[in-house]
Write a protein that holds these residues in place. Sequence first.
Motif, PDB file in Angstrom:
ATOM      1  N   ASP A 155       0.815  -1.222   0.000  1.00  0.00           N
ATOM      2  CA  ASP A 155       0.000   0.000   0.000  1.00  0.00           C
ATOM      3  C   ASP A 155       0.843   1.264   0.000  1.00  0.00           C
ATOM      4  O   ASP A 155       0.519   2.242  -0.677  1.00  0.00           O
ATOM      5  N   PHE A 158       2.264   1.957  -3.390  1.00  0.00           N
ATOM      6  CA  PHE A 158       1.226   2.511  -4.258  1.00  0.00           C
ATOM      7  C   PHE A 158       1.012   3.997  -3.957  1.00  0.00           C
ATOM      8  O   PHE A 158       0.925   4.822  -4.876  1.00  0.00           O
ATOM      9  N   ASN A 186      -4.145   0.608 -13.387  1.00  0.00           N
ATOM     10  CA  ASN A 186      -3.875   0.289 -11.984  1.00  0.00           C
ATOM     11  C   ASN A 186      -4.663   1.175 -11.030  1.00  0.00           C
ATOM     12  O   ASN A 186      -5.066   0.737  -9.955  1.00  0.00           O
ATOM     13  N   ARG A 190      -7.497  -0.032  -8.167  1.00  0.00           N
ATOM     14  CA  ARG A 190      -7.423   0.357  -6.751  1.00  0.00           C
ATOM     15  C   ARG A 190      -8.641   1.174  -6.306  1.00  0.00           C
ATOM     16  O   ARG A 190      -8.883   1.305  -5.111  1.00  0.00           O
ATOM     17  N   ASP A 193     -11.007  -0.272  -3.869  1.00  0.00           N
ATOM     18  CA  ASP A 193     -10.629  -0.338  -2.460  1.00  0.00           C
ATOM     19  C   ASP A 193     -11.027   0.963  -1.768  1.00  0.00           C
ATOM     20  O   ASP A 193     -10.551   2.044  -2.122  1.00  0.00           O
ATOM     21  N   PHE A 196      -8.541   3.729  -0.684  1.00  0.00           N
ATOM     22  CA  PHE A 196      -7.825   4.519  -1.690  1.00  0.00           C
ATOM     23  C   PHE A 196      -8.740   5.402  -2.535  1.00  0.00           C
ATOM     24  O   PHE A 196      -8.252   6.249  -3.278  1.00  0.00           O
TER      25      PHE A 196
END
Length: 231
Positions: A155, A158, A186, A190, A193, A196
Amino acid sequence: GSNVLRMSTGIQIKPKTAVQKSKTSSLPCSPEPALKPQPKPSDKLNPKTIDPFGAHSRPPSAFAAIYAKGGIPCRLVHGSVKHRLQWECLPETVPFDPLLVTLAEGLRETKHPYTFVLKEGFKELLMVEGATEKAIPLLPRLVPVLKAALAHLDDEVFRRGLDALVQLSAVVGPSLNDHLKHLLTNLSRRLMDKKFREKITVALQKLEQYGGKATVAIIKSKIPTYCSISS
């Protein structure tokens, strides 16, 4: 073939010759960053640890190797409240090629002090005068390494990749548009989630702000749910 199998069980380990340490090794710009521990001699006898390509001691990125050799012209300075970077020369005088690419490559690092040095170094390098002209020619090399950071399972990696992308966008503006599609897949992944979602949405809005109207269509092609800041 008996020669191959004959190994001494009592391996003699020669005492390491003392690495000449500078008396100033406690100073913040010490030329001796923490290195990965060398494999033990006994590891060589264990087939599980043998890598046919001899890559078991290879650092996770070019950044770690270059930093270990003193090839990154900045060091971490421990402050009582916050850390900062100390440059060995003015950042304005440092060639972007290859340093900016090396710092971006290092975004995938997870070890301290690499993580601080690369994140802060990337940001500070992009703040120097003339950064736009210096960074634009490097985009074809910067985008693949940013993409790798954004695809990373860690994480923190990222988050660093996302911050770096926004910082780069602020400097190169619409020049990033030609490369943006490679990075959005990408981000789209994400977005699923919750932790994010907000950060990615803010980042996309900044990409639009710096990239102009053409950016909206590019973002929507990969993330149809994106709401433009101008709509």
